[in-house]
Design an enzyme around this catalytic site. Structure first.
Site, PDB file in Angstrom:
ATOM      1  N   CYS A  80     -49.344  36.993 -11.327  1.00  0.00           N
ATOM      2  CA  CYS A  80     -50.712  36.998 -11.858  1.00  0.00           C
ATOM      3  C   CYS A  80     -51.560  38.016 -11.073  1.00  0.00           C
ATOM      4  O   CYS A  80     -51.130  38.552 -10.048  1.00  0.00           O
ATOM      5  CB  CYS A  80     -51.318  35.602 -11.772  1.00  0.00           C
ATOM      6  SG  CYS A  80     -51.764  35.092 -10.097  1.00  0.00           S
ATOM      7  N   ASN A 116     -44.822  27.242  -6.815  1.00  0.00           N
ATOM      8  CA  ASN A 116     -46.176  26.918  -7.252  1.00  0.00           C
ATOM      9  C   ASN A 116     -46.472  25.445  -7.004  1.00  0.00           C
ATOM     10  O   ASN A 116     -45.617  24.579  -7.122  1.00  0.00           O
ATOM     11  CB  ASN A 116     -46.430  27.328  -8.702  1.00  0.00           C
ATOM     12  CG  ASN A 116     -45.462  26.769  -9.714  1.00  0.00           C
ATOM     13  OD1 ASN A 116     -44.259  26.740  -9.502  1.00  0.00           O
ATOM     14  ND2 ASN A 116     -45.987  26.340 -10.856  1.00  0.00           N
ATOM     15  N   GLU A 174     -45.938  32.940  -5.162  1.00  0.00           N
ATOM     16  CA  GLU A 174     -45.966  34.183  -4.398  1.00  0.00           C
ATOM     17  C   GLU A 174     -46.905  34.069  -3.197  1.00  0.00           C
ATOM     18  O   GLU A 174     -46.564  34.471  -2.075  1.00  0.00           O
ATOM     19  CB  GLU A 174     -46.422  35.351  -5.282  1.00  0.00           C
ATOM     20  CG  GLU A 174     -45.505  35.626  -6.455  1.00  0.00           C
ATOM     21  CD  GLU A 174     -45.893  34.893  -7.733  1.00  0.00           C
ATOM     22  OE1 GLU A 174     -46.229  33.672  -7.683  1.00  0.00           O
ATOM     23  OE2 GLU A 174     -45.865  35.533  -8.799  1.00  0.00           O
ATOM     24  N   GLU A 209     -49.387  22.748  -8.091  1.00  0.00           N
ATOM     25  CA  GLU A 209     -50.522  22.491  -8.960  1.00  0.00           C
ATOM     26  C   GLU A 209     -51.340  21.303  -8.482  1.00  0.00           C
ATOM     27  O   GLU A 209     -50.907  20.527  -7.629  1.00  0.00           O
ATOM     28  CB  GLU A 209     -50.040  22.247 -10.394  1.00  0.00           C
ATOM     29  CG  GLU A 209     -49.438  23.477 -11.018  1.00  0.00           C
ATOM     30  CD  GLU A 209     -49.004  23.270 -12.454  1.00  0.00           C
ATOM     31  OE1 GLU A 209     -48.663  24.263 -13.093  1.00  0.00           O
ATOM     32  OE2 GLU A 209     -49.004  22.119 -12.956  1.00  0.00           O
TER      33      GLU A 209
END
Length: 160
Positions: free
Chosen positions: A112, A62, A75, A64
């Site tokens: 998610c 990830n 992902e 950010e």
């Protein structure tokens, strides 16, 4: 009216050591990717590793941003990178590991909704399922055979 039940088989392993060797190696790659995540705001690190049918493993983590919508989940980083570097190559499986910098995550975190939709898009595109392997920092590991297991009734190109 008719009532219909949707269910799937979920494999539950006590630890990653119970996984098949190839799945263990894929999860180790996800853990290594997780350790390099850029998550200064959420302090929630996620790593993903994808096994392609050509034997290559592609990782993502990830990323950010202070402007939250500008970030990207592990992902999707891995899937988009795999598609860019190896176009047309089949994705066999994706291992995902998540942890928090604030506490020990002893259970898996599932993708998610946006990531589920992207994984679903690639399953439809390649006309083959993508196995999903999930773990936290410690504890049990979950595995299902397809994103459709955890995203039933998905929206796809058949609606367009």
């Amino acid at each position: 009216m008719k009532k219909q039940k949707i269910s799937f088989d979920l494999m539950v392993y006590e630890t990653k050591d119970e996984l098949e060797q190839k799945d263990q190696e894929l999860m180790e790659a996800a853990i290594n990717a997780r350790n390099d995540a850029y998550s200064p705001y959420s302090k929630f690190n996620v790593g993903a590793a994808i096994l392609l049918d050509n034997g290559e493993v592609v990782i993502g983590n990830n990323q950010e941003n202070a402007c939250y919508p500008a970030g990207l989940c592990a992902e999707r980083v891995a899937i988009f990178y795999a598609s860019a570097k190896y176009p047309g190559t089949i994705i066999r499986s994706i291992a995902i590991s998540a942890t928090s910098q604030n506490y020990c995550m002893d259970k898996p975190a599932a993708p998610c909704g946006s990531c589920r939709q992207v994984i679903s898009e690639y399953e439809v595109k390649q006309e083959q399922p993508i196995a999903i392997i999930l773990m936290g920092e410690t504890g049990e590991v979950l595995k299902c055979q397809s994103i459709s297991d955890i995203l039933p009734l998905a929206f796809n190109k058949s609606f367009l």
